[in-house]
Motif scaffolding. Structure first.
Motif, PDB file in Angstrom:
ATOM      1  N   ASN A 235       1.450  58.478 -18.843  1.00 29.58           N
ATOM      2  CA  ASN A 235       2.325  58.964 -17.780  1.00 29.58           C
ATOM      3  C   ASN A 235       2.460  57.947 -16.659  1.00 29.58           C
ATOM      4  O   ASN A 235       3.521  57.845 -16.025  1.00 29.58           O
ATOM      5  CB  ASN A 235       1.796  60.292 -17.229  1.00 29.58           C
ATOM      6  CG  ASN A 235       1.976  61.428 -18.213  1.00 29.58           C
ATOM      7  OD1 ASN A 235       2.832  61.367 -19.097  1.00 29.58           O
ATOM      8  ND2 ASN A 235       1.166  62.465 -18.083  1.00 29.58           N
ATOM      9  N   HIS A 238       5.123  55.599 -17.707  1.00 28.85           N
ATOM     10  CA  HIS A 238       6.438  56.202 -17.478  1.00 28.85           C
ATOM     11  C   HIS A 238       6.783  56.191 -15.989  1.00 28.85           C
ATOM     12  O   HIS A 238       7.939  55.952 -15.608  1.00 28.85           O
ATOM     13  CB  HIS A 238       6.449  57.640 -18.000  1.00 28.85           C
ATOM     14  CG  HIS A 238       6.542  57.750 -19.483  1.00 28.85           C
ATOM     15  ND1 HIS A 238       7.602  57.252 -20.204  1.00 28.85           N
ATOM     16  CD2 HIS A 238       5.704  58.308 -20.397  1.00 28.85           C
ATOM     17  CE1 HIS A 238       7.415  57.503 -21.490  1.00 28.85           C
ATOM     18  NE2 HIS A 238       6.271  58.128 -21.628  1.00 28.85           N
ATOM     19  N   ASP A 242      10.027  54.673 -14.025  1.00 28.16           N
ATOM     20  CA  ASP A 242      10.865  55.464 -13.117  1.00 28.16           C
ATOM     21  C   ASP A 242      10.977  54.799 -11.748  1.00 28.16           C
ATOM     22  O   ASP A 242      12.045  54.814 -11.121  1.00 28.16           O
ATOM     23  CB  ASP A 242      10.287  56.870 -12.965  1.00 28.16           C
ATOM     24  CG  ASP A 242      10.587  57.747 -14.165  1.00 28.16           C
ATOM     25  OD1 ASP A 242      11.575  57.465 -14.878  1.00 28.16           O
ATOM     26  OD2 ASP A 242       9.829  58.699 -14.414  1.00 28.16           O
ATOM     27  N   ARG A 322       6.131  58.690 -27.938  1.00 24.83           N
ATOM     28  CA  ARG A 322       6.573  58.296 -26.601  1.00 24.83           C
ATOM     29  C   ARG A 322       7.660  57.223 -26.632  1.00 24.83           C
ATOM     30  O   ARG A 322       8.286  56.940 -25.603  1.00 24.83           O
ATOM     31  CB  ARG A 322       5.384  57.771 -25.781  1.00 24.83           C
ATOM     32  CG  ARG A 322       4.207  58.702 -25.681  1.00 24.83           C
ATOM     33  CD  ARG A 322       4.596  60.100 -25.274  1.00 24.83           C
ATOM     34  NE  ARG A 322       5.291  60.143 -23.986  1.00 24.83           N
ATOM     35  CZ  ARG A 322       5.853  61.220 -23.475  1.00 24.83           C
ATOM     36  NH1 ARG A 322       5.833  62.349 -24.171  1.00 24.83           N
ATOM     37  NH2 ARG A 322       6.445  61.175 -22.304  1.00 24.83           N
ATOM     38  N   PHE A 325      11.136  58.145 -25.279  1.00 27.01           N
ATOM     39  CA  PHE A 325      11.167  58.312 -23.829  1.00 27.01           C
ATOM     40  C   PHE A 325      11.229  56.970 -23.112  1.00 27.01           C
ATOM     41  O   PHE A 325      11.967  56.808 -22.132  1.00 27.01           O
ATOM     42  CB  PHE A 325       9.939  59.103 -23.375  1.00 27.01           C
ATOM     43  CG  PHE A 325       9.902  60.514 -23.878  1.00 27.01           C
ATOM     44  CD1 PHE A 325      10.571  61.525 -23.209  1.00 27.01           C
ATOM     45  CD2 PHE A 325       9.209  60.836 -25.037  1.00 27.01           C
ATOM     46  CE1 PHE A 325      10.541  62.833 -23.679  1.00 27.01           C
ATOM     47  CE2 PHE A 325       9.173  62.134 -25.511  1.00 27.01           C
ATOM     48  CZ  PHE A 325       9.848  63.135 -24.829  1.00 27.01           C
ATOM     49  N   PHE A 326      10.450  55.997 -23.605  1.00 27.41           N
ATOM     50  CA  PHE A 326      10.517  54.662 -23.004  1.00 27.41           C
ATOM     51  C   PHE A 326      11.887  54.028 -23.229  1.00 27.41           C
ATOM     52  O   PHE A 326      12.422  53.353 -22.348  1.00 27.41           O
ATOM     53  CB  PHE A 326       9.410  53.771 -23.581  1.00 27.41           C
ATOM     54  CG  PHE A 326       8.054  54.024 -23.003  1.00 27.41           C
ATOM     55  CD1 PHE A 326       7.779  53.693 -21.685  1.00 27.41           C
ATOM     56  CD2 PHE A 326       7.050  54.589 -23.763  1.00 27.41           C
ATOM     57  CE1 PHE A 326       6.524  53.930 -21.140  1.00 27.41           C
ATOM     58  CE2 PHE A 326       5.796  54.825 -23.229  1.00 27.41           C
ATOM     59  CZ  PHE A 326       5.536  54.497 -21.912  1.00 27.41           C
ATOM     60  N   GLN A 329      14.312  55.432 -20.802  1.00 24.57           N
ATOM     61  CA  GLN A 329      14.141  54.837 -19.474  1.00 24.57           C
ATOM     62  C   GLN A 329      14.738  53.432 -19.424  1.00 24.57           C
ATOM     63  O   GLN A 329      15.354  53.045 -18.426  1.00 24.57           O
ATOM     64  CB  GLN A 329      12.655  54.806 -19.107  1.00 24.57           C
ATOM     65  CG  GLN A 329      12.077  56.170 -18.810  1.00 24.57           C
ATOM     66  CD  GLN A 329      10.605  56.107 -18.466  1.00 24.57           C
ATOM     67  OE1 GLN A 329       9.806  55.479 -19.181  1.00 24.57           O
ATOM     68  NE2 GLN A 329      10.215  56.754 -17.377  1.00 24.57           N
TER      69      GLN A 329
END
Length: 894
Positions: A235, A238, A242, A322, A325-326, A329
């Protein structure tokens, strides 16, 4: 990475040949390793065995033979980055591994059975369904748990479960439920809460006989905490991504599914100083994310010896989950860059380029010095390594003399690995030198430009960025849409292990050369200037804590504690471990209860039911005395009937065989008398079948083809699919010219597809087999399959058979309707029907059944079910079951 089936299986090192070609005892004989189909290797090394570098490897790869180049078996070590190559020669169950000119290991295959045929061993069905219970335990809430003294004594032999009240009485309901799950399955229940685990430890910590359960709960709490921390680590990565998006005005943290904010911050374009500041902050956040990634890779590599195979796979599976998700981003970031770059005018780019000139010049000077220092440090490390010999670690010190062959072998391997590492370092130094000279040339070229030329040069770079961003974004979107296809789970596992191996090797070398590289590491920490980044390097052992740097040689307690935490691998940072593996019952070969249950069967103690084995013999046959069983004889007309009684335990039988459970709970004769009658089987082989039900294991190497066939028939009759699969796998190694056609017919009858396909190929490759009379006795559809495979190969067989509307022939366990349907779809039925319609004589039709066998089966059924079922239905069931009483009962009581 596809692995040849010849390599897959359990191997044992039986012999080691030294450099001089002399076979001597080395201390590693008896070491076992398992090569699985997914590229994993697991080692079973005795405590007294001499440690070898390849024992730490947990991934392997096979490079097949090419021309005169022999096949190579590569072992990958994920901690120190070792890649140990063995030239491999394999023949049947023997494998020779040769490491350069160092040694030769002779390995014997112990088992080639599919590991997936192994079963998870537990008695949970008995606990959940509450059949054959004999003890009741009451919780503090008043709820009663109906349990089995037999199972509880198997799991906790030191606890007295027959006292009044029994142990666990009066404890919390959740505690008793958790303890019983462990006692019946040797694992914790899925979804266990941390507070329940703490309550279990508190309630049973001082109770005799539950030490292993308490230890498992403590491990659960530790691993749960570790899992939370590794999730937090991901996290954090991540969060860094962000923050980078937010810095550029993309709203990465709150953008949701909309992605990039429509209100773009124009101040970055209008204010070059702010843009430069944002870029620097983004680089720092990226460095923090990279440090977290390094921690994860290093953690996986260092701890792989402490993690089970399931736990390692759980980590790999989680990291793969994951990736989308990366990538999303990264997509947001590229969209932000696209909006910013496309919104810049020519004048704005010129203004930004003008501001960046001094920033780039100072950055080039700093990077140039840093790269030069790295090159000098690498050269110093290489020079030092060339002068030193690989020292034995404290774990590698042998108990034997230094001249023992095992020490020579170990040192030779380490010397070879040391030389390989030197080559790797030299290649790395060569690449660094090339990059350094290329960088210096670029820097000199840029420095020689005038100020206007520098501005134009940077402007062209910004123009190129404007053109490239949409291309990068388009490619990324394609990758995201094709992720599942382009990156399979198997490929990701291989890439993950290989990548973590290389990263861990780099960290290991930096750590081992800490005095030389410490100034460079400190320079990086000062440049990034982020506490998270610095603490990550401290956790990795690449940097010292601040207190230790400021108080070198002091006696400060905090400094000493920090130093200890960075030098001790076991407490360096949290140990990563999954929780799921603690909540899965063990495989049969690892289950303590399975071993004790088998001993209980063989002892004959505490039995509460009996198997009656009835075998018809011709008059004059010798009656075999079955050890541990009671055998009697009786005569019926012209034949002798041998009856063997084998005592057993209802709860064990009912738990591990659904067919027997239905018989014992049906309310019929079997459940009342606690006796199950079995016809037409060998008592000794039935005992082997029972031992499999008790232990979940069966050694197939010592069984003949006929014995495997009989046991597989029993497994099919009583729906024990795991045993049926095990026998099918073992029979593949028994196929020869004499039994191929018999086994083909047998596999077809029992719907053993894998065995049938193998035999079809065998018959196609050995056409002389079809010249025997047995081939003519095969059904026409089987003959047609053999002919099809001989002509077109196995892959075309399904297409050829589909043209005849034919699927697999049912096994003996199929229902009556399925039997009728399958028979009607067989390709030879139409031809037989035509022959019947054109025939003028009933003599052309062969007899359908043996009337005597049919009558015996119907009468036996009548004895079991009584007069409630019409005779017509019993006849139909007997015909469908091929006159087998047990199968017929299965049809009546599905």
């Amino acid at each position: 990475m596809e692995v040849d089936d010849d390599y897959i299986g359990l191997w044992r090192i039986v012999e080691c040949v030294s450099l001089a070609g002399i076979v001597e005892t080395t201390g590693i004989e008896g070491t076992e390793f398992f090569l699985d189909e997914s590229g994993d290797v697991s080692w079973k090394v005795s405590e007294d065995a001499e440690p070898m570098p390849f024992f730490n490897c947990e991934t392997y790869e096979i490079q097949p033979k090419k021309g005169s180049t022999p096949a190579v078996l590569k072992f990958y070590g994920t901690y120190e980055g070792h890649v140990i190559d063995f030239k491999v020669e394999i023949s049947d169950d023997l494998m020779l591994l040769t490491y350069e000119k160092c040694c030769l290991l002779q390995c014997q295959k112990i088992s080639s059975s599919d590991p997936r045929a192994d079963i998870l061993y537990s008695f949970l069905p008995a606990l959940e369904e509450e059949f054959f219970w004999d003890i009741s335990i009451r919780a503090d809430s008043g709820r009663e748990f109906k349990v089995h003294s037999l199972v509880l004594c198997l799991s906790t032999p030191d606890v007295n479960w027959f006292c009044s009240p029994p142990p666990l009485t009066g404890l919390q309901e959740c505690v008793i439920q958790t303890v019983l799950h462990y006692l019946y399955a040797e694992c914790l229940p899925q979804g266990l809460m941390e507070e329940v685990a703490r309550a279990c430890i508190k309630s049973l910590n001082k109770m005799h006989g539950f030490g292993k359960f308490v230890d498992l709960c403590q491990t659960f709490l530790k691993n749960t905490n570790l899992k939370h921390q590794i999730t937090s680590m991901v996290n954090d990565m991540h969060a860094c991504a962000d923050k980078i998006i937010d810095l550029f005005g993309g709203g990465g943290g709150q953008g949701g599914s909309e992605g990039v904010s429509h209100q773009m911050d124009r101040s970055l374009i209008d204010n070059p100083a702010k843009l430069c500041y944002v870029v620097k902050q983004a680089v720092r956040e990226g460095a923090v994310a990279i440090s977290k990634l390094l921690m994860m890779c290093d953690l996986f590599s260092r701890r792989k010896g402490e993690l089970s195979r399931e736990e390692r796979h759980d980590i790999i599976k989680y990291t793969r989950s994951r990736i989308p998700f990366f990538l999303s981003q990264l997509e947001k970031f590229l969209e932000v860059c696209k909006k910013h770059t496309s919104a810049m005018s020519v004048d704005e780019r010129h203004e930004i380029a003008t501001y960046l000139v001094p920033e780039i010049e100072s950055s080039l000077d700093m990077v140039s010095k840093f790269v030069s220092d790295i090159k000098a440090a690498l050269e110093q490390i290489i020079n030092t390594s060339e002068k030193e010999k690989p020292a034995d670690s404290k774990h590698d010190k042998s108990k034997k003399g230094s001249g023992h062959i095992s020490n020579i072998l170990g040192k030779t391997l380490k010397n070879a690995l040391h030389l390989r590492e030197l080559k790797k370092l030299k290649r790395l130094n060569d690449r660094a030198s090339n990059l350094f000279f290329l960088f210096v040339q670029k820097k000199d070229t840029f420095s020689s430009m005038s100020d206007n030329e520098k501005v134009r040069y940077i402007s062209r770079g910004l123009d190129s960025l404007v053109d490239q961003v949409p291309t990068f974004l388009s490619r990324l979107q394609i990758i995201m849409s094709d992720l599942e296809v382009k990156l399979t789970k198997r490929e990701w596992k291989y890439l993950f292990k290989l990548g973590t191996s290389k990263i861990a090797w780099g960290i290991y070398k930096v750590e081992n050369n800490h005095p030389t590289l410490e100034p460079l590491v400190q320079q990086v920490c000062d440049t990034v200037h982020r506490d998270q980044f610095t603490s990550s390097l401290v956790a990795l052992g690449l940097s010292k804590p601040r207190q230790q740097q400021q108080q070198q040689g002091g006696q400060d307690i905090t400094s000493e504690a920090s130093s200890s935490s960075t030098q001790n691998v076991d407490t360096r940072y949290i140990q990563l471990s999954a929780v799921e593996s603690l909540c899965v019952p063990p495989f049969a070969h690892d289950s303590v209860m399975a071993k004790m249950a088998l001993e209980l069967l063989r002892s004959g103690n505490k039995t509460d039911m009996t198997f009656e084995i009835i075998v018809a013999q011709d008059v004059g046959d010798t009656v075999i005395d079955h050890t541990g069983s009671k055998t009697v004889e009786r005569t019926e007309s012209d034949r002798d009937v041998e009856i063997t009684y084998i005592p057993a335990h209802c709860v064990v039988i009912a738990t591990h065989c659904e067919w027997f459970k239905r018989a014992l709970l049906s309310g019929m004769k079997e459940s009342i008398d606690k006796k199950i009658t079995v016809h037409d089987t060998n008592p000794d082989l039935f005992r082997v079948f029972l031992e499999y039900l008790y232990s979940g294991q069966m050694e197939t190497n010592d069984l003949s083809t006929e014995q495997l066939v009989d046991i597989m028939t029993l497994a099919d009759r009583y729906h024990t699919l795991s045993l049926k699969s095990l026998c099918e796998q073992a029979l593949k190694h028994h196929v020869d010219d004499e039994n191929a056609l018999y086994l083909l017919s047998f596999a077809d009858q029992l719907n053993a597809k894998k065995l049938k396909d193998l035999i079809l190929n065998y018959v196609a490759e050995h056409p002389e087999v079809t010249s025997s009379e047995l081939y003519q006795d095969l059904p026409e559809y089987l003959q047609m399959e053999v002919e099809t495979v001989s002509v077109t190969g196995l892959d075309s067989r399904s297409h050829s058979l589909t043209n005849h509307s034919y699927t697999d022939v049912p096994s003996s366990a199929s229902s009556i309707s399925e039997v009728d349907e399958m028979i009607n779809t067989m390709p030879f039925v139409e031809r037989v029907s035509n022959d019947l319609t054109t025939s003028s004589s009933s003599e052309d039709i062969p007899p359908i059944e043996d009337a005597a066998r049919l009558e015996n089966c119907v009468e036996s059924l009548r004895d079991v079910v009584g007069d409630s079922i019409p005779r017509e239905q019993l006849v139909q069931v007997s015909l469908a079951a091929d006159y087998d009483l047990n199968r017929a009962l299965n049809f009546l009581f599905p």
